[in-house]
Design a protein around this motif. Structure first.
Motif, short mmCIF file in Angstrom:
data_model
loop_
_atom_site.label_atom_id
_atom_site.label_comp_id
_atom_site.label_asym_id
_atom_site.label_seq_id
_atom_site.Cartn_x
_atom_site.Cartn_y
_atom_site.Cartn_z
N PRO A 124 0.81 -1.22 0.00
CA PRO A 124 0.00 0.00 0.00
C PRO A 124 0.85 1.27 0.00
O PRO A 124 1.90 1.34 0.62
N THR A 125 0.37 2.28 -0.72
CA THR A 125 0.97 3.61 -0.74
C THR A 125 0.13 4.52 0.14
O THR A 125 -1.07 4.70 -0.12
N SER A 126 0.73 5.11 1.15
CA SER A 126 -0.03 5.94 2.09
C SER A 126 -0.48 7.24 1.43
O SER A 126 0.31 7.93 0.77
N LEU A 127 -1.76 7.57 1.59
CA LEU A 127 -2.28 8.87 1.16
C LEU A 127 -2.27 9.86 2.30
O LEU A 127 -1.95 11.04 2.12
N THR A 128 -2.66 9.41 3.47
CA THR A 128 -2.60 10.27 4.65
C THR A 128 -2.71 9.42 5.91
O THR A 128 -3.31 8.34 5.90
N THR A 129 -2.08 9.89 6.97
CA THR A 129 -2.24 9.31 8.30
C THR A 129 -2.58 10.46 9.25
O THR A 129 -2.13 11.59 9.04
N GLU A 283 -12.35 -1.33 2.42
CA GLU A 283 -11.62 -1.06 1.19
C GLU A 283 -12.60 -1.01 0.03
O GLU A 283 -13.69 -1.60 0.08
N GLN A 322 -5.75 5.78 9.02
CA GLN A 322 -4.81 5.40 7.97
C GLN A 322 -5.57 5.29 6.64
O GLN A 322 -6.56 4.57 6.56
N SER A 324 -4.84 4.65 2.43
CA SER A 324 -3.80 4.25 1.47
C SER A 324 -4.43 3.67 0.21
O SER A 324 -5.62 3.40 0.15
N SER A 326 -3.57 0.68 -3.00
CA SER A 326 -2.74 -0.42 -3.48
C SER A 326 -3.29 -0.90 -4.81
O SER A 326 -4.44 -0.62 -5.17
#
Length: 330
Positions: A124-129, A283, A322, A324, A326
């Motif tokens: 997964p590529t994080s978009l925001t936390t 998701e 979280q 993200s 993927s």
């Protein structure tokens, strides 16, 4: 039976919010209508639940086709997969659970089912936390119309209080009310909401060529509450177009589900222990036309025995959000 009504029953079933009477009606419709069964699987896949149903039912994957693991009538051929009458099994006692504690007491057919969404996913590529460590409280303006801004109903960033310790770091967000500043008709509100709009237009080529999945998760907790009261937390993802956001009749909390390209949600009922945080996550596979994804976190007052809805919340918290993306690994 009109399609919007059937869709509402299916969505409510997947969100684990059907009443007993509605559940009986829903299962009856499933038994009688092949088109409704097809629609059920379509929406189950949109919610990201179909692969979980495959695993929990003891089905097996062969050449990207799911078949029953035990001996059952021969499946229909791929050419007329949806045209033949299905045989169904009641699974009310199977213990099958999907996201949000959803019981698939619905009926599953003994047929070969082409599976989408089963390949392995990329990291997964994080978009925001968000753990609210900056101390900045979200805007109090309802659903945001600009990206990368937390906004919603009245809330406040706090530290440890009422027996609840932040799940990550030293701060967390307390949901205070079920209305926002200037809400036209706050009376009767009982859902405290928090939103974030994320622009994914730069990923259009990726969305068109690959299966892109948006993931969202958050931790929820509350102080000890009276036993007669029930609270439900939720995490929701919606895939939206730019035109929808620009239309105030469509970009409305009560209407947005009808106009979104796709949606997914998980509901969580919290235990009454302030020392334990509950995870809610979901998701959604993003359609190629997606311009924005809207993340929605909510807390709603269930009902007390006197059936009073509450616009204020005594002690309810969210932390460690979280978000993200993927893709299917090729």
């Amino acid at each position: 039976m009109n399609d919007p009504y059937v869709d509402r029953l299916i969505q409510s079933y997947l969100d684990d919010s059907l009443t007993e009477q509605e559940l009986v009606e829903f299962e009856s419709i499933l038994l009688q209508s092949e088109s409704v069964r097809l629609r059920f699987w379509e929406l189950a896949e949109v919610h990201g639940l179909a692969p979980q149903a495959v695993a929990a039912l003891g089905l097996k994957l062969e050449n990207d086709v799911v078949t029953p693991a035990r001996r059952l009538p021969a499946p229909p051929s791929a050419g007329n997969l949806w045209s033949r009458k299905f045989s169904f099994m009641l699974l009310r006692q199977s213990g099958l659970t999907l996201a949000g504690g959803v019981l698939l007491g619905a009926l599953i057919s003994a047929f070969a089912w082409p599976v989408r969404g089963m390949p392995e996913m990329s990291t997964p590529t994080s978009l925001t936390t968000e753990s609210f460590e900056s101390g900045a409280s979200p805007a109090v303006a309802g659903m945001p119309t600009i990206a990368d801004l937390w906004s919603g109903d009245f809330s406040e960033v706090v530290g440890t209080q009422q027996g609840v310790v932040p799940a990550d770091g030293e701060k967390m967000l307390q949901i205070l009310r079920a209305d926002y500043d200037g809400k036209p008709t706050p009376e009767g509100s009982y859902c405290g909401d928090l939103y974030r709009l994320i622009d994914v237009r730069s990923l259009r080529e990726q969305l068109a060529k690959q299966g892109t999945i948006a993931h969202a998760s958050a931790l929820f907790d509350m102080s000890t509450q009276p036993a007669a009261e029930e609270y439900r937390y939720s995490v929701r993802i919606l895939a939206l177009t730019t035109d929808l956001i620009a239309n105030p009749q469509q970009f409305d909390p009560l209407m947005i589900d009808e106009y979104a390209l796709a949606t997914a949600r998980q509901n969580v009922r919290l235990d009454n222990n302030p020392q334990t945080w509950e995870l809610a996550q979901c998701e959604l596979r993003l359609p190629a036309q997606t311009d924005f994804i809207l993340i929605h976190l909510g807390v709603s007052y269930g009902y007390a025995e006197d059936d009073i809805r509450r616009i204020t919340f005594p002690s309810h918290y969210v932390d460690d959000i979280q978000i993200s993306l993927s893709n299917y690994a090729h």
